[in-house]
Design a protein around this motif. Structure first.
Motif, PDB file in Angstrom:
ATOM      1  N   GLN A 128       0.835  -1.205   0.000  1.00 52.53           N
ATOM      2  CA  GLN A 128       0.000   0.000   0.000  1.00 52.53           C
ATOM      3  C   GLN A 128       0.867   1.251   0.000  1.00 52.53           C
ATOM      4  OE1 GLN A 128      -3.214   0.187  -0.428  1.00 52.53           O
ATOM      5  NE2 GLN A 128      -3.199   2.422  -0.325  1.00 52.53           N
TER       6      GLN A 128
ATOM      7  N   LEU B 238       2.145   1.730  -3.430  1.00 51.19           N
ATOM      8  CA  LEU B 238       1.083   2.200  -4.323  1.00 51.19           C
ATOM      9  C   LEU B 238       0.865   3.699  -4.185  1.00 51.19           C
ATOM     10  CD1 LEU B 238      -1.111   1.277  -6.348  1.00 51.19           C
ATOM     11  CD2 LEU B 238      -2.655   1.018  -4.397  1.00 51.19           C
TER      12      LEU B 238
ATOM     13  N   ASP C 218      -0.305  -1.240  -9.036  1.00 56.48           N
ATOM     14  CA  ASP C 218       0.076  -2.160  -7.968  1.00 56.48           C
ATOM     15  C   ASP C 218       1.197  -3.077  -8.448  1.00 56.48           C
ATOM     16  OD1 ASP C 218      -1.134  -3.936  -9.683  1.00 56.48           O
ATOM     17  OD2 ASP C 218      -2.872  -4.324  -8.415  1.00 56.48           O
TER      18      ASP C 218
END
Length: 485
Positions: free
Chosen positions: A230, A233, A242
């Motif tokens: 995350q 990202l 991703d």
């Protein structure tokens, strides 16, 4: 009175000078003029002739972009937190934009378009190399160093990505060597022909993608992995992609080569000596992609065969060992409304129930698999009366069932008949197409596929997503047809 006016005037002069202090006068404040910051960005990460900037340079330049504000914004820099770092963007310089007006006038429009197509191929290789390097530096190495995943797990997910970088660097080098003093590539066909065999190295990588994706999805349940991915990202270098998007880039690049070569050929004069070489190059890349696709299909087929679980050894039909192609699979519902995952292999139709065993997802075989040679298919119309009331009651509180078909075994010893419900008409048609390819005459199947393709194209010309799905389905169906002819 005169003294008071003089003091007031001096005070007003001071106010004016203070309001423009950061722009005109030396100061101890750490506020840099806009021109200086811009020049510093250019100094750290130059962009020459459309070349893509390297990973480290990009991060450095990103850290300074927040300073590239208007002078009015610079005044408030010390009192207001900087906004989110902008997403990294690809260099999109066209070949013609590297020419001056005099140079551009020396080329015909057709030649400019040809060189633009060659430049797109070149720039795409640069982007691919950068992405492969980024996958290693930003994802693989940090996760290994932080012990977020084991070396074995990372090797399974990332494969041999590093080994492909020299392959694409070799094409860049050959294209650079083939570029003339005027910036044009006169003959690209033979360069590509000599280079294409190296793409066979991707057979193993593409064949492993399904298993790699499954392992990555499993590891995402780990909070440490989830948190790390995350953060990546949300970082500028990811371009909002991703990890799997980066791992899938090589495959998506492979399928673009025929399109890129056709575009170059399209803008090459018919009498150009490069035409035969380009045509040969297109044939070679199509053959390579076909071989990769076959290997990938066999690998996918074996992957799901290994996930089948049998309640009884008698359920395991020996024909399962002969299955090399998985024609179609997906979640359907039976007559009672229960969810089933159905697999249509080249030799067997297998109905299963998705289950989990020791944190491992698998498919428990439901009833006896039906050999393709004994398979009968019946396309049921929406709300057909012979379906029976119990089936209708399983869906939508007694509403008429839609998108239904029936499969049964012609072997009396099996005594099986399954009425299956699909989510929508598109997926129902996909199942019918695949089932028909197994026992219809190839010429009849081809006629049906092409007729359905034309009808679907006419219906969805304005819907790009649906159109793309239709073309994928047609390509898949024709490959299936080719395999059984």
């Amino acid at each position: 009175m005169l003294l008071q006016k003089r003091k007031r005037k001096e005070k007003e002069d001071d106010t004016v000078s203070l309001s423009s202090f950061d722009l005109k006068e030396p100061s101890n404040k750490r506020v840099r003029p806009l021109a200086k910051v811009s020049s510093l960005v250019n100094l750290i990460s130059p962009s020459k002739n459309g070349a893509v900037r390297r990973f480290g340079q990009t991060i450095q330049s990103m850290s300074l972009r927040g300073d590239s504000k208007s002078p009015g914004m610079s005044l408030r820099a010390g009192s207001k937190a900087a906004g989110p770092t902008p997403t990294k963007r690809r260099n999109s310089t066209l070949w013609s934009e590297t020419l001056d007006v005099h140079q551009k006038n020396t080329f015909s429009i057709k030649e400019i378009k040809r060189q633009e197509a060659i430049h797109e191929l070149y720039r795409g290789e640069q982007d691919l190399i950068e992405d492969l390097q980024l996958a290693r530096k930003a994802y693989h190495d940090p996760m290994l160093k932080l012990s977020i995943m084991t070396e074995e797990e990372l090797a399974h997910i990332f494969g041999d990505l590093d080994a492909y970088i020299p392959l694409h660097e070799d094409l860049l080098m050959k294209l650079t060597e083939g570029t003339g003093p005027d910036g044009t590539v006169a003959h690209i066909g033979q360069i590509v022909i000599d280079w294409l065999p190296g793409l066979n190295a991707y057979k193993g990588y593409c064949s492993n993608q399904l298993a790699a994706k499954a392992l990555l999805d499993q590891k995402k349940q780990d909070r440490r992995v989830q948190d790390f991915l995350q953060r990546c990202l949300e970082s500028p270098f990811s371009r909002k992609l991703d990890l799997w998007s980066f791992l899938d880039i090589p495959r998506s690049r492979l399928v673009k080569y025929p399109l890129l070569l056709r575009e170059i050929l399209k803008h090459t004069a018919p009498d150009h000596s490069d035409v035969p070489s380009l045509e040969r190059a297109i044939t070679i890349i199509q053959e390579i992609l076909s071989e990769i696709n076959v290997r990938k299909g066999e690998s996918e087929c074996q992957y799901y065969i290994d996930k089948l679980e049998y309640l009884d050894d008698k359920q395991r039909d020996p024909l399962i060992d002969d299955c090399k192609i998985l024609l179609c699979h997906g979640e359907l519902r039976n007559k009672s409304g229960s969810r089933l995952h159905v697999f249509l292999f080249s030799e067997l139709l297998v109905l299963t129930r998705p289950v989990t065993r020791n944190d491992r997802s698998c498919f428990q075989v439901y009833r006896q698999p039906i050999p393709v040679r004994d398979l009968a298919l019946e396309d049921l119309h929406d709300g057909e009366s012979r379906m029976g009331g119990s089936f209708r009651g399983a869906f939508n509180n007694g509403e008429k069932a839609k998108n239904v078909f029936r499969v049964s075994s012609l072997d009396p010893s099996h005594g099986q008949s399954h009425t299956l419900h699909v989510n929508d008409v598109y997926h129902k048609q996909q199942w019918l197409n695949c089932l028909r390819t197994l026992y219809l005459d190839p010429s009849v199947t081809l006629f049906i596929l092409l007729t359905e393709l034309i009808n679907t194209l006419l219906q969805h010309l304005s819907n790009k997503q649906q159109l793309r799905k239709t073309l994928v389905l047609c390509s898949f169906s024709l490959n299936v047809l080719k395999s059984v002819m």
